[in-house]
Scaffold this motif. Structure first.
Motif, PDB file in Angstrom:
ATOM      1  N   ALA A 106       0.834  -1.204   0.000  1.00  0.00           N
ATOM      2  CA  ALA A 106       0.000   0.000   0.000  1.00  0.00           C
ATOM      3  C   ALA A 106       0.866   1.251   0.000  1.00  0.00           C
ATOM      4  O   ALA A 106       0.520   2.252  -0.641  1.00  0.00           O
ATOM      5  CB  ALA A 106      -0.924   0.007   1.213  1.00  0.00           C
ATOM      6  N   ASP A 107       2.013   1.188   0.680  1.00  0.00           N
ATOM      7  CA  ASP A 107       2.936   2.321   0.721  1.00  0.00           C
ATOM      8  C   ASP A 107       4.295   1.810   1.184  1.00  0.00           C
ATOM      9  O   ASP A 107       4.435   1.401   2.345  1.00  0.00           O
ATOM     10  CB  ASP A 107       2.433   3.396   1.689  1.00  0.00           C
ATOM     11  N   PRO A 108       5.296   1.809   0.294  1.00  0.00           N
ATOM     12  CA  PRO A 108       6.610   1.303   0.670  1.00  0.00           C
ATOM     13  C   PRO A 108       7.204   1.976   1.914  1.00  0.00           C
ATOM     14  O   PRO A 108       7.993   1.369   2.636  1.00  0.00           O
ATOM     15  CB  PRO A 108       7.477   1.573  -0.564  1.00  0.00           C
ATOM     16  N   ILE A 111       7.568   0.534   5.581  1.00  0.00           N
ATOM     17  CA  ILE A 111       8.693  -0.258   6.080  1.00  0.00           C
ATOM     18  C   ILE A 111       9.122   0.247   7.458  1.00  0.00           C
ATOM     19  O   ILE A 111       9.643  -0.505   8.275  1.00  0.00           O
ATOM     20  CB  ILE A 111       9.881  -0.239   5.093  1.00  0.00           C
ATOM     21  N   ALA A 112       8.879   1.515   7.723  1.00  0.00           N
ATOM     22  CA  ALA A 112       9.246   2.115   9.010  1.00  0.00           C
ATOM     23  C   ALA A 112       8.577   1.420  10.185  1.00  0.00           C
ATOM     24  O   ALA A 112       9.063   1.501  11.312  1.00  0.00           O
ATOM     25  CB  ALA A 112       8.887   3.603   9.014  1.00  0.00           C
ATOM     26  N   TYR A 113       7.465   0.723   9.955  1.00  0.00           N
ATOM     27  CA  TYR A 113       6.728   0.068  11.039  1.00  0.00           C
ATOM     28  C   TYR A 113       7.188  -1.354  11.322  1.00  0.00           C
ATOM     29  O   TYR A 113       6.674  -1.991  12.246  1.00  0.00           O
ATOM     30  CB  TYR A 113       5.239   0.059  10.719  1.00  0.00           C
ATOM     31  N   THR A 140      -1.956   6.212   8.479  1.00  0.00           N
ATOM     32  CA  THR A 140      -1.864   7.354   7.568  1.00  0.00           C
ATOM     33  C   THR A 140      -1.742   6.879   6.123  1.00  0.00           C
ATOM     34  O   THR A 140      -1.593   5.696   5.855  1.00  0.00           O
ATOM     35  CB  THR A 140      -0.630   8.218   7.909  1.00  0.00           C
ATOM     36  N   GLY A 141      -1.769   7.841   5.214  1.00  0.00           N
ATOM     37  CA  GLY A 141      -1.585   7.553   3.796  1.00  0.00           C
ATOM     38  C   GLY A 141      -2.892   7.246   3.099  1.00  0.00           C
ATOM     39  O   GLY A 141      -3.956   7.725   3.485  1.00  0.00           O
ATOM     40  N   ALA A 148      -4.403  -1.363   6.095  1.00  0.00           N
ATOM     41  CA  ALA A 148      -3.357  -2.343   6.412  1.00  0.00           C
ATOM     42  C   ALA A 148      -2.746  -2.068   7.785  1.00  0.00           C
ATOM     43  O   ALA A 148      -2.543  -2.995   8.586  1.00  0.00           O
ATOM     44  CB  ALA A 148      -2.282  -2.330   5.330  1.00  0.00           C
ATOM     45  N   ILE A 149      -2.466  -0.814   8.068  1.00  0.00           N
ATOM     46  CA  ILE A 149      -1.902  -0.456   9.376  1.00  0.00           C
ATOM     47  C   ILE A 149      -2.938  -0.716  10.466  1.00  0.00           C
ATOM     48  O   ILE A 149      -2.599  -1.148  11.573  1.00  0.00           O
ATOM     49  CB  ILE A 149      -1.415   1.002   9.393  1.00  0.00           C
ATOM     50  N   GLY A 150      -4.202  -0.499  10.164  1.00  0.00           N
ATOM     51  CA  GLY A 150      -5.265  -0.819  11.118  1.00  0.00           C
ATOM     52  C   GLY A 150      -5.278  -2.298  11.479  1.00  0.00           C
ATOM     53  O   GLY A 150      -5.500  -2.668  12.633  1.00  0.00           O
TER      54      GLY A 150
END
Length: 166
Positions: A106-108, A111-113, A140-141, A148-150
């Motif tokens: 969804a957003d490269p 990777i920070a997570y 975010t994003g 995905a982060i959810g």
């Protein structure tokens, strides 16, 4: 005793029995904004073991266990510290290939997570009280990134709730 009184007494006895069998009650709290924690009365090693099991039993691999409490105790004299911060404290780092891939597709920059971190600690001010938790990832994003982060946040919450006996 009336029939109603007997039913109430029986119901209260059932509630007490369920509470006794279900283990220590955990209290949820947000001690720091963006950090979800659950606190319970239990031996540290039991909660740490349950946290490890909650990760591994989902087919995930713990990449690293950070012994934060040991590090602070070991370096206290070197930095002039006079206070013990923890009796015990650890964090565990791991990832989910499925959820990490979804987030990074969804957003490269997601990777920070990776890896995710969960923690468990006990302080000298509250011996026998153990806190388990995680830092909530910012959703975010794009919509796909947020979703995905959810999912990652939901997984982390499930894991720490399980370790806290919830």
């Amino acid at each position: 005793m009336t029939r109603t009184g007997a039913k109430i007494a029986g119901g209260l006895a059932l509630i007490a029995a369920v509470a006794a069998v279900s283990g220590p009650a955990a209290r949820a709290a947000d001690l720091i904004e963006g950090v979800t924690t659950y606190t319970l009365e239990a031996p540290f090693e039991d909660v740490r073991f349950d946290l490890e099991g909650a990760i591994v039993n989902r087919g995930l691999v713990i990449d690293y266990t950070s012994h934060i409490g040991d590090m602070l105790a070991r370096t206290a004299a070197d930095v002039g510290a006079s206070k013990d911060v923890f009796v015990n404290a650890q964090s565990m780092l791991f990832c989910s290939a499925v959820l990490s891939r979804k987030a990074m597709e969804a957003d490269p920059a997601n990777i920070a997570y990776c890896p995710y971190t969960v923690f468990v600690y006990e302080t000298p001010d509250a011996p026998g009280t153990v806190t388990v938790g995680f830092r909530r990832l910012a959703e975010t994003g794009s919509d796909a990134s947020k979703a995905a982060i959810g999912e990652v946040n939901a997984l982390l919450d499930e894991i720490v709730r399980e370790a806290a006996g919830q």
